[in-house]
Structure formats: structure tokens, C-alpha cells
Design a protein around this motif. Structure first.
Motif, PDB file in Angstrom:
ATOM      1  N   TRP A 118      10.312   1.095  -6.338  1.00 21.80           N
ATOM      2  CA  TRP A 118      10.112   2.513  -6.708  1.00 21.80           C
ATOM      3  C   TRP A 118      10.679   3.464  -5.667  1.00 21.80           C
ATOM      4  O   TRP A 118      11.207   4.522  -5.992  1.00 21.80           O
ATOM      5  CB  TRP A 118       8.626   2.782  -6.970  1.00 21.80           C
ATOM      6  CG  TRP A 118       7.691   2.529  -5.802  1.00 21.80           C
ATOM      7  CD1 TRP A 118       7.143   1.338  -5.455  1.00 21.80           C
ATOM      8  CD2 TRP A 118       7.214   3.481  -4.847  1.00 21.80           C
ATOM      9  NE1 TRP A 118       6.342   1.487  -4.343  1.00 21.80           N
ATOM     10  CE2 TRP A 118       6.355   2.792  -3.956  1.00 21.80           C
ATOM     11  CE3 TRP A 118       7.384   4.854  -4.667  1.00 21.80           C
ATOM     12  CZ2 TRP A 118       5.698   3.426  -2.900  1.00 21.80           C
ATOM     13  CZ3 TRP A 118       6.741   5.491  -3.614  1.00 21.80           C
ATOM     14  CH2 TRP A 118       5.913   4.779  -2.740  1.00 21.80           C
TER      15      TRP A 118
ATOM     16  N   THR B 228       1.064   3.336   0.771  1.00 21.53           N
ATOM     17  CA  THR B 228       2.450   3.497   1.222  1.00 21.53           C
ATOM     18  C   THR B 228       2.891   4.935   0.965  1.00 21.53           C
ATOM     19  O   THR B 228       3.443   5.617   1.821  1.00 21.53           O
ATOM     20  CB  THR B 228       3.358   2.523   0.427  1.00 21.53           C
ATOM     21  OG1 THR B 228       2.849   1.218   0.597  1.00 21.53           O
ATOM     22  CG2 THR B 228       4.786   2.594   0.896  1.00 21.53           C
ATOM     23  N   GLY B 229       2.654   5.385  -0.263  1.00 22.24           N
ATOM     24  CA  GLY B 229       2.829   6.808  -0.611  1.00 22.24           C
ATOM     25  C   GLY B 229       1.455   7.404  -0.855  1.00 22.24           C
ATOM     26  O   GLY B 229       0.425   6.772  -0.576  1.00 22.24           O
TER      27      GLY B 229
END
Ligand SMILES: Nc1ncnc2c1ncn2[C@@H]1O[C@H](COP(=O)(O)OP(=O)(O)O)[C@@H](O)[C@H]1O
Ligand SMILES: O=P(O)(O)OC[C@H](O)CO
Length: 496
Positions: free
Chosen positions: A102, A266-267
């Protein structure tokens, strides 16, 4: 013999298997990291076979360590990093190349071309998304262009394309099923979230044969059964599937319209339940499907921030500031609170609400006296500023004021981060003691389908939480936020 639900949480950096008992308690879990492949700047790839093997291994470890027999697993729920795309040969089961993750920007040129051809509005109106390398559609196009002969094989009906949930179900079912759920389909740029079907016009624009795409199902229901030779002799139903951010929302109990959660992994992903009606954004957010359940589709507004915990990993692994991500807390607490240092962590461009795939990261306000502590504080603060960016956009879109925010994800364990977030938003932050909400959401979806649980069980499930209330002066926080906006504008100008 007592029965359990197993959740598989296939994330960006690791795969986890978590066993829940009927009270919703975690009985055991196992985790395995896998390789991140960076072949070129801005590209992020995974080996789909390594992911599959990591999942098999954590499932086995989780059961063995707990002394639980595979036959005691009533069902499996799968939740996954979203948008990451795999193409494989449906007869051999072999991926044709690495999965494109992504975060990867490798389809920026394809996106630029689509935008130049004026397609942005069309994709937005049908999918609720925007043309950005983040989503699966252009990743499929890139793979079909890059692997010799792939387009031809796809047109002959010999290839399957899917997100990680589809890939894992295909593997677990012994190459029998090619399926996904509404929440994952809604991240592909190919699924019409209003008409609830793969969109022939969008597939044609991207020249993607529709025979490659999986059947789309409700998030709670039987997707397939595990092939006995893969699951230790048992045919266990895979009965729940959802993208990890939507699963976290389900695990956090955001069942009512207007309830929201933010996950710091992570995000950073802030999602608000908008009920059974899709809500288009005028402020740079995405409209997406939360889940399909009991014959209804529920929608969400989403603010996707690409770099959050991964910026802390960068401090740990590249900058070598500290050996453990959790140490970022003590570093930030030692920094001067008024150091005037700002980091814009646009390492893979900027997501919501800016959608600037060319922007690069930038550090502002440093002096000869700037320390590792200052830069660490600026990095943690950037997660909070980015969250305020998307929260303000969401409040404007939905016309409401969010009074409290439910949080989870690995980085939400950081007390400095949570307090600064509460100060900056001037609202309460509520963090469950057990932050495995993503896995819980997937387990719940599976458990519902199997009548192991009912919705009533979730509504009554009390959870122990830690709350953070604002301590800092609003005016001072608004001043800092204004400086952040300046930093973002400067970083974007520099990257032009
Ligand atoms: N105590 C902490 N403080 C700040 N960041 C942390 C902390 N613990 C973990 N992280 C960050 O959180 C991320 C891991 O969270 P997780 O929810 O497991 O992510 P994912 O599901 O995206 O793989 C990593 O990027 C790590 O750097
Ligand atoms: O695997 P995570 O937790 O980093 O989540 C990634 C998101 O699903 C990307 O959209």
C-alpha cells in the motif's frame, strides 16, 4: 472441549495469530516479522509466499504454545493490511511477482496519466477514493505491464488478482476459493461502493480483465474452509474478513453512526462510522465501506496518514537514535517542550487531506543545539498534527464535533504521544488496555457468523481503558498547530 476463535492479523510489518475464548479474552498469540523489499526509492514490496508461510507458522505456534488442538478452533477471522496487491497463477498458485505494498509509490506515473486524462472525478464518484498509488487498481496495472506475458495470461483467465485476505484464503483453502469482503474490495479503485459491484467501466479504463477479481462477500459469513492438509487435519471455517482499519473499528465497538477510532501503527488511520449511507467528503477524506453485516452495508469516512509509527522505526533503524521504539517516549519527555522543531514525515508522499504523492519529508527549526531528543519529540508530535489535520476535515465533512477519540495500534502505547494528542485536539483520548482491537474485530466478525457470539455480547463487553484529558492551554496548542501547517506548506513547496 472449549472452543476458540482464531484471528489472523496480517499487517504491514508482521503476521500475527491470536486465539480468543468465549469471554473475548486473548488466550495466546504468536507474531512473526517478514522482509520489507525496497528495490528502488519509494517502492515497497513483499514476497507473498513469505507472507503465507509466516501466517502458517504463527497459526501453528499459537496453537502449540497454548496446548490447544486445531479441532478446538471454531472458526477463523482474517484481517489484513489493505490495498497491498498480489497477482498469482490460478492453476499453479504461484505469484507472478512481488506483492506491491500500500505504501509503494511505484505507480505514480500511471496515476499522473489517469489524472491528466481527467478521470479523477469518475473514480471518486464511483469508488469514494481518489487516483493515488495507494490503492490496488494501478498496482494491478503495473504488474500486468511489468511481467512479460502477464496481460495475455490475464485475458485468457489464467491469473487471479487480490488483496492479502484473498491471497491467504486461496492458500488456506487449498487453492479452492477466490473471495474477498466488501471492506477490502472498497480499497481497490475498481469497486463501485454505491452499486455494490466491480465496475466494468473502471476495469476497462485500467484494462484489467474482470475474471481476475474475487467474489465479494459480507464481512461476516462463510468464505471458505481450510484444506485439512494446511490446517493440521481440520476443515475450519474462515468466517470473518475485514481490512485491518475496519476490523479495528469493529473491535473498538464503533457500531453507531458518528463513532470514530484512530489507529497508530505503521501509518495512522482515523475512521468514523457514517451508518448505511455513504458520505462523500469535501475535505480530502475517503468514503469507504466499513463492513457488510446481516444484509446491510455500513460506510465510513476515512483519513489515511501514510507515515506514523514507521517514522519512529526510521529513528530507530536509520538514525540509530535508540534500539527500541518504546524508548521514543523518554526521549520526547526529555526534550524542551518549546524547541520549535517540526518534522513533516512525508517519506512516501502525503496522504489525507493533502494527497501529494511527490512531497518529501522535511525537518524545520533546527539549530546548533538541536538534539536527538528534540527530533524524536518532533517525530512523535507529527503523528498528532497529522491526526488533527484529518480530524478537522472529518468534523467539517460530518458537521459534528468529536468529543472523545478511541485509539489503538502499536504506537498508542506511548503515553507522551497520547497526552500530546489530547492537548492538541483538546479532547479526551481513550485507549483500551488491550490494544489488539484489529484482531478482536476479525474474531468478532467470524464469531458472529458461527453463532459463537451475538452483537449483544459486544455491546455489553466492558473494556478496561486508560483516558487522557487535555492539560495544555488551547491557545498555545493552536499556535503550534499553525506552525505545523506552515511546515507542511513549506515542505510541499520545496518538493515541487
Ligand atoms: N511505544 C511506542 N512508541 C512509539 N511508536 C511505537 C511504540 N511501539 C511501537 N511503535 C511503532 O508502532 C508500529 C507498530 O505498530 P503496529 O500496530 O504493530 O503496526 P502495523 O500493524 O502497522 O505493523 C511501528 O511502526 C513502531 O515503530
Ligand atoms: O498493516 P497496518 O496496520 O500498517 O495497516 C495498513 C493499512 O491497512 C493500509 O491501508
Amino acid at each position: 472441549m472449549e472452543k476458540y476463535i482464531m484471528a489472523i492479523d496480517q499487517g504491514t510489518t508482521s503476521s500475527r495469530a491470536i486465539l480468543f475464548d468465549h469471554s473475548g479474552r486473548i488466550v495466546n498469540s504468536a507474531q512473526k516479522e517478514f522482509t520489507q523489499i525496497f528495490r528502488k526509492p519509494g517502492w515497497v514490496e513483499h514476497d507473498a509466499n513469505e507472507i503465507w508461510l509466516s501466517v502458517l507458522s504463527v497459526m501453528a505456534t499459537c496453537l502449540q504454545q497454548a496446548g490447544i488442538q486445531p479441532s478446538q478452533v471454531a472458526g477463523i477471522g482474517i484481517t489484513n493490511q489493505r490495498e497491498t496487491t498480489v497477482i498469482w497463477n490460478k492453476d499453479t498458485g504461484l505469484p507472478i511477482c512481488n506483492a506491491i505494498v500500500w505504501q509503494s509509490r511505484q505507480t505514480a506515473d500511471i496515476c499522473d496519466k489517469l489524472k491528466a486524462e481527467g478521470y479523477d472525478d469518475l473514480f471518486r464518484k464511483k469508488t469514494g477514493l481518489r487516483i493515488d498509488p495507494y490503492f490496488s487498481g494501478t498496482k494491478i496495472r503495473w504488474m500486468l505491464d511489468s511481467v512479460p506475458g502477464a496481460q495475455k495470461l490475464a485475458e485468457e483467465g489464467k491469473l487471479y488478482a487480490g488483496t492479502i485476505d484473498s491471497w491467504l484464503i486461496y492458500c488456506l483453502s487449498g487453492m479452492q476459493a477466490h473471495v474477498t469482503d466488501y471492506s477490502n474490495a472498497s480499497r481497490t479503485l475498481l469497486y463501485n461502493i454505491y452499486e455494490k459491484k466491480w465496475d466494468p467501466q473502471l476495469c476497462k479504463i485500467l484494462n484489467i480483465p474482470m475474471s481476475m477479481l474475487p467474489e465479494v462477500k459480507e464481512s461476516s459469513g462463510i468464505f471458505a474452509y481450510t484444506a485439512p492438509y494446511h490446517f493440521f487435519g481440520c476443515a475450519v471455517p474462515i468466517a470473518g474478513v475485514a481490512g485491518d482499519q475496519q476490523a479495528a473499528m469493529f473491535g473498538q465497538g464503533c457500531f453507531l453512526q458518528g463513532s470514530a477510532k484512530n489507529t497508530y501503527g505503521t501509518g495512522c488511520f482515523l475512521l468514523m462510522n457514517t451508518g448505511t449511507v455513504p458520505h462523500a467528503s469535501n475535505n480530502g477524506l475517503l468514503t469507504t465501506i466499513a463492513w457488510g453485516l446481516h444484509g446491510e452495508i455500513y460506510y465510513a469516512l476515512e483519513g489515511s496518514v501514510f507515515v506514523a509509527g514507521s517514522a519512529i522505526q526510521w529513528l530507530r533503524d536509520q538514525m540509530k537514535f535508540f534500539p527500541k521504539a518504546s524508548m521514543s517516549q523518554e526521549f520526547a519527555e526529555r526534550a524542551d517542550p518549546d524547541n520549535g522543531v517540526f518534522l513533516v514525515p512525508a517519506f512516501t508522499g502525503l496522504g489525507a487531506p493533502y494527497w501529494d504523492d511527490r512531497c518529501r519529508g522535511a525537518l524545520f527549526g533546527i539549530t546548533r543545539g538541536t538534539t536527538r531528543e528534540d527530533i524524536t519529540k518532533a517525530t512523535l508530535d507529527s503523528l498528532c498534527y497529522q491526526t488533527r489535520d484529518v480530524l478537522e476535515a472529518m468534523e467539517q465533512d460530518a458537521g459534528i464535533c468529536i468529543k472523545h477519540l478511541k485509539v489503538d495500534g502499536g504506537a498508542s502505547a506511548n503515553d507522551y504521544l497520547m497526552q500530546f494528542q489530547s492537548d492538541l485536539l483538546q479532547c479526551r483520548i481513550i485507549r483500551p488496555h488491550d490494544v489488539e482491537t484489529t484482531a478482536l474485530g476479525a474474531a468478532r466478525l467470524a464469531g458472529l457468523a458461527l453463532h459463537y457470539w451475538t452483537m449483544n455480547d459486544f455491546e455489553q463487553a466492558g473494556r478496561n481503558c486508560v483516558e487522557y484529558a487535555p492539560k495544555a492551554d488551547k491557545q498555545r496548542m493552536d499556535g503550534l498547530y499553525a506552525k505545523w501547517k506552515q511546515a507542511v506548506a513549506s515542505a510541499r513547496m520545496f518538493s515541487d
